[in-house]
Scaffold this active site. Structure first.
Site, PDB file in Angstrom:
ATOM      1  N   GLY A  13      44.176 -47.151 -26.300  1.00  0.00           N
ATOM      2  CA  GLY A  13      45.526 -47.720 -26.368  1.00  0.00           C
ATOM      3  C   GLY A  13      46.247 -47.644 -25.041  1.00  0.00           C
ATOM      4  O   GLY A  13      47.411 -47.262 -24.975  1.00  0.00           O
ATOM      5  N   TYR A 155      52.990 -41.339 -41.156  1.00  0.00           N
ATOM      6  CA  TYR A 155      52.855 -41.216 -39.706  1.00  0.00           C
ATOM      7  C   TYR A 155      52.932 -39.746 -39.276  1.00  0.00           C
ATOM      8  O   TYR A 155      52.068 -39.259 -38.541  1.00  0.00           O
ATOM      9  CB  TYR A 155      53.950 -42.034 -39.004  1.00  0.00           C
ATOM     10  CG  TYR A 155      53.971 -41.856 -37.507  1.00  0.00           C
ATOM     11  CD1 TYR A 155      53.031 -42.496 -36.713  1.00  0.00           C
ATOM     12  CD2 TYR A 155      54.911 -41.039 -36.891  1.00  0.00           C
ATOM     13  CE1 TYR A 155      53.031 -42.332 -35.327  1.00  0.00           C
ATOM     14  CE2 TYR A 155      54.928 -40.867 -35.520  1.00  0.00           C
ATOM     15  CZ  TYR A 155      53.985 -41.519 -34.738  1.00  0.00           C
ATOM     16  OH  TYR A 155      53.983 -41.341 -33.382  1.00  0.00           O
ATOM     17  N   SER A 156      53.969 -39.046 -39.746  1.00  0.00           N
ATOM     18  CA  SER A 156      54.144 -37.647 -39.382  1.00  0.00           C
ATOM     19  C   SER A 156      52.945 -36.812 -39.809  1.00  0.00           C
ATOM     20  O   SER A 156      52.493 -35.933 -39.065  1.00  0.00           O
ATOM     21  CB  SER A 156      55.423 -37.090 -40.017  1.00  0.00           C
ATOM     22  OG  SER A 156      56.562 -37.774 -39.541  1.00  0.00           O
ATOM     23  N   LYS A 159      49.936 -37.504 -37.442  1.00  0.00           N
ATOM     24  CA  LYS A 159      50.116 -36.895 -36.124  1.00  0.00           C
ATOM     25  C   LYS A 159      50.094 -35.369 -36.207  1.00  0.00           C
ATOM     26  O   LYS A 159      49.673 -34.691 -35.266  1.00  0.00           O
ATOM     27  CB  LYS A 159      51.406 -37.394 -35.472  1.00  0.00           C
ATOM     28  CG  LYS A 159      51.336 -38.865 -35.062  1.00  0.00           C
ATOM     29  CD  LYS A 159      50.201 -39.104 -34.081  1.00  0.00           C
ATOM     30  CE  LYS A 159      50.220 -40.492 -33.487  1.00  0.00           C
ATOM     31  NZ  LYS A 159      49.258 -40.648 -32.390  1.00  0.00           N
TER      32      LYS A 159
END
Length: 175
Positions: A13, A155-156, A159
């Site tokens: 990315g 998402y949290s 991660k």
């Protein structure tokens, strides 16, 4: 940053945002850098022009949801440059969705890209690093992983998994 002349770095990315800054920093330190992009999403003409202007920079398509894509990408880096000295797992996806509306598919996609993808990339790159008796793995996470963020539970969580994966690997691989 240290002198990285002769080092080969792979940045997942690396076309924009944090990844692009990492690519620029590594190039500034003298590393040969390959960055990845998601085919069909990123502006291939601009990526090609950037790489044409700098022979120490290259780009490859990568879909972190697909182990075959990951293996093909790493194989190409090793074929072109002889190995990977520095791996920066930066690629990821995000999304703002109320918890009750997170579908199984949205959860699975988030985990596939943000956690499973880096896990596989590390597994695939590790053999060459161990054979060379040197390597650096840098995993990019998020402050959301430490504190949580409303409407970003998936998402949290992904991660947070990256942080725990990183800590576990540091304990296991640093010796």
């Amino acid at each position: 940053m240290a002198d990285l002349q002769g080092a080969v770095a792979l940045v997942t990315g690396g076309w924009r945002g944090i990844g692009r800054s990492v690519v620029d920093s590594l190039r500034g330190a003298g590393a040969q850098v390959c960055f990845t992009y998601l085919d069909g999403i990123e502006p291939l003409d601009q990526i090609s022009a950037l790489c044409a202007a700098d022979p120490m920079l290259s780009a490859l398509p990568l879909d972190l949801r697909d182990k075959t894509s990951i293996r093909a990408c790493l194989d190409q880096v090793v074929q072109r440059f002889g190995g990977i000295d520095i791996l920066v797992n930066n690629a990821g996806i995000t999304g703002w969705v109320p918890f009750e509306e997170i579908t199984d598919d949205a959860w699975d996609q988030m985990m596939a890209v943000n956690l499973r993808g880096p896990f596989i990339v590390i597994q695939e790159a590790l053999e060459d690093m161990k054979a060379a008796k040197w390597g650096r793995i840098i995993n990019i996470s998020s402050s959301s992983a430490q504190s949580g963020t409303a409407r970003m539970a998936h998402y949290s969580s992904s991660k947070g998994g990256v942080i725990t994966l990183t800590r576990s690997l540091a304990l296991e691989l640093s010796p």
